[in-house]
Design an enzyme around this catalytic site. Structure first.
Site, PDB file in Angstrom:
ATOM      1  N   ASP A  15      40.315  -8.255  25.289  1.00 42.14           N
ATOM      2  CA  ASP A  15      40.587  -7.447  24.101  1.00 42.14           C
ATOM      3  C   ASP A  15      41.464  -6.271  24.525  1.00 42.14           C
ATOM      4  OD1 ASP A  15      40.216  -6.371  21.407  1.00 42.14           O
ATOM      5  OD2 ASP A  15      38.936  -4.867  22.342  1.00 42.14           O
ATOM      6  N   SER A  16      41.960  -5.548  23.515  1.00 44.17           N
ATOM      7  CA  SER A  16      42.761  -4.366  23.802  1.00 44.17           C
ATOM      8  C   SER A  16      41.920  -3.238  24.393  1.00 44.17           C
ATOM      9  CB  SER A  16      43.414  -3.879  22.511  1.00 44.17           C
ATOM     10  OG  SER A  16      42.414  -3.670  21.531  1.00 44.17           O
ATOM     11  N   TYR A  47      46.334  -2.005  20.184  1.00 47.05           N
ATOM     12  CA  TYR A  47      47.320  -3.059  19.940  1.00 47.05           C
ATOM     13  C   TYR A  47      47.715  -3.086  18.453  1.00 47.05           C
ATOM     14  CZ  TYR A  47      46.484  -5.453  24.482  1.00 47.05           C
ATOM     15  OH  TYR A  47      46.408  -5.802  25.811  1.00 47.05           O
ATOM     16  N   GLY A  48      46.811  -2.580  17.640  1.00 43.07           N
ATOM     17  CA  GLY A  48      46.958  -2.730  16.181  1.00 43.07           C
ATOM     18  C   GLY A  48      48.211  -2.125  15.596  1.00 43.07           C
ATOM     19  N   CYS A  78      40.370 -10.290  20.326  1.00 46.54           N
ATOM     20  CA  CYS A  78      41.061  -9.201  19.638  1.00 46.54           C
ATOM     21  C   CYS A  78      41.789  -9.832  18.459  1.00 46.54           C
ATOM     22  CB  CYS A  78      42.058  -8.559  20.606  1.00 46.54           C
ATOM     23  SG  CYS A  78      43.140  -7.332  19.863  1.00 46.54           S
ATOM     24  N   ASN A  79      41.561  -9.284  17.285  1.00 43.95           N
ATOM     25  CA  ASN A  79      42.201  -9.873  16.107  1.00 43.95           C
ATOM     26  C   ASN A  79      43.714  -9.753  16.170  1.00 43.95           C
ATOM     27  OD1 ASN A  79      40.158 -10.502  13.567  1.00 43.95           O
ATOM     28  ND2 ASN A  79      39.289  -9.140  15.095  1.00 43.95           N
ATOM     29  N   THR A  80      44.196  -8.594  16.619  1.00 43.68           N
ATOM     30  CA  THR A  80      45.640  -8.383  16.643  1.00 43.68           C
ATOM     31  C   THR A  80      46.299  -9.334  17.642  1.00 43.68           C
ATOM     32  OG1 THR A  80      45.169  -6.048  16.195  1.00 43.68           O
ATOM     33  CG2 THR A  80      47.421  -6.611  16.780  1.00 43.68           C
ATOM     34  N   GLU A 157      34.885   4.343  17.758  1.00 40.54           N
ATOM     35  CA  GLU A 157      34.893   4.761  19.167  1.00 40.54           C
ATOM     36  C   GLU A 157      34.306   6.159  19.359  1.00 40.54           C
ATOM     37  OE1 GLU A 157      38.324   3.750  21.461  1.00 40.54           O
ATOM     38  OE2 GLU A 157      38.294   1.694  20.723  1.00 40.54           O
ATOM     39  N   CYS A 189      38.588  -7.094  12.465  1.00 40.16           N
ATOM     40  CA  CYS A 189      38.922  -6.244  13.614  1.00 40.16           C
ATOM     41  C   CYS A 189      37.658  -6.137  14.451  1.00 40.16           C
ATOM     42  CB  CYS A 189      39.364  -4.861  13.120  1.00 40.16           C
ATOM     43  SG  CYS A 189      39.574  -3.655  14.447  1.00 40.16           S
ATOM     44  N   THR A 190      37.853  -6.165  15.754  1.00 34.47           N
ATOM     45  CA  THR A 190      36.699  -6.201  16.662  1.00 34.47           C
ATOM     46  C   THR A 190      35.672  -5.102  16.427  1.00 34.47           C
ATOM     47  OG1 THR A 190      38.141  -4.948  18.147  1.00 34.47           O
ATOM     48  CG2 THR A 190      37.848  -7.306  18.586  1.00 34.47           C
ATOM     49  N   HIS A 191      36.151  -3.933  15.999  1.00 35.74           N
ATOM     50  CA  HIS A 191      35.246  -2.791  15.875  1.00 35.74           C
ATOM     51  C   HIS A 191      34.389  -2.826  14.604  1.00 35.74           C
ATOM     52  CE1 HIS A 191      38.048  -1.365  18.862  1.00 35.74           C
ATOM     53  NE2 HIS A 191      37.441  -0.199  18.973  1.00 35.74           N
TER      54      HIS A 191
HETATM   55  N1  DGL Z   1      40.866  -4.971  19.106  1.00 35.64           N
HETATM   56  C1  DGL Z   1      41.750  -4.645  18.026  1.00 35.64           C
HETATM   57  C2  DGL Z   1      41.674  -5.722  16.950  1.00 35.64           C
HETATM   58  O1  DGL Z   1      40.695  -6.418  16.806  1.00 35.64           O
HETATM   59  C3  DGL Z   1      41.461  -3.284  17.447  1.00 35.64           C
HETATM   60  C4  DGL Z   1      41.852  -2.137  18.327  1.00 35.64           C
HETATM   61  C5  DGL Z   1      43.351  -2.055  18.567  1.00 35.64           C
HETATM   62  O2  DGL Z   1      44.126  -1.707  17.667  1.00 35.64           O
HETATM   63  O3  DGL Z   1      43.751  -2.384  19.668  1.00 35.64           O
HETATM   64  O4  DGL Z   1      42.598  -5.905  16.220  1.00 35.64           O
END
Ligand code: DGL
Length: 276
Positions: A15-16, A47-48, A78-80, A157, A189-191
């Protein structure tokens, strides 16, 4: 190192940053015999808000690193990165690789009754239209409404999972989706699974929340079974079952990790990902 049995090799997850730990948590719960090597790109997060080219380049480096760890499969947690890079990565490696977008899209498509699905995620994920593409491949008539919620990542976070500030911001982001009358919402999104109760409270009980992290772990289990990679036995005692790598800030990473995974993560190693 030669392995007698490929099933004993770890799963690579990346993940990012810290968000992918929501996916790790699900893998630990649903397939507890599997070893995991996790990489969080804490030096280059988020990454978003980055371009497709940049996220793809970062993802490639991470995949190369994970391959040095002899992983048997990779999860893009990571979704992005799933939205931007998965198609490319799939072509480049010869082990199974899955992302979080497809599993979430599939379950949402099955869940909707009124044919209106909302997707919340980073600007990158929502802007890519990837959830819409997957959903409409299955049911072309379904309407998909995306909403980028960039402030959710820093709020999570900062630990503000249940806080009036998060309620207020969630209300602003989500009111549009309420007005449109969606009956299913993808936490893209992961969070976001970490603020599920806030989102659920605002959307109301009649809206089904889909957690791609959970669905991804389920799909990973099926994939491992199909490919005869599923580890039937727990790793022997003394094995380093879960290993964590980051590109910066190991201490902060561990603090966050231990707040969401009840396993007790004792160490995270910093590596220079630009070398891969
Ligand atoms: N992990 C990213 C996602 O799921 C979220 C955090 C980021 O922007 O890197 O898209």
């Amino acid at each position: 190192m030669e392995y007698k049995d490929r099933r004993e090799l770890p799963i690579g997850v990346f993940d990012s940053g810290v968000g992918g730990l929501t996916v790790v948590r699900e893998i630990m719960r649903q397939i507890p015999n599997e070893k995991i090597v996790y990489f969080g790109d804490t030096a280059r997060v988020p990454y978003g808000s980055k371009s497709k080219d940049t996220v793809t380049r970062y993802s490639r480096q991470i995949v190369r690193f994970l391959q040095t760890q002899q992983v048997k499969a990779i999860v893009v947690a990571c979704n992005t990165a799933s939205a931007y890079a998965l198609d490319e990565l799939e072509k480049e490696i010869d082990i199974p690789i899955i992302g979080v977008v497809k599993p979430g899209a599939k379950v949402a498509t099955e869940a909707t009754r009124n044919g209106r699905i909302g997707v919340i995620g980073t600007a990158g994920t929502v802007g890519s239209g990837i959830y819409t593409t997957y959903i409409q491949q299955i049911r072309p008539e379904v309407e998909v409404i995306g909403k980028a919620c960039p402030l959710f990542v820093p709020l999570v976070e900062e630990g503000l999972w249940q806080d009036p500030v998060t309620d207020e911001i969630a209300m602003r982001y989500l009111s549009e989706l309420i007005d449109i009358g969606i009956d299913t919402l993808i936490l893209g999104c992961t969070h976001y699974p970490l603020i599920r109760s806030t989102v659920g409270k605002i959307m109301g009980e009649h809206v089904t929340l889909v957690n791609p992290a959970y669905e991804t772990a389920r799909e990973l289990k099926e994939l491992l079974m199909e490919q005869e990679l599923f580890n039937p036995m727990p790793p022997s005692l003394g094995t380093n079952k879960y290993r964590f790598f980051v590109s910066d800030g190991a201490q902060r990473f561990m603090q966050f990790a231990n707040s969401i995974i009840k396993y007790g993560i004792l160490s995270a190693k910093v590596i220079n990902i630009e070398e891969y």
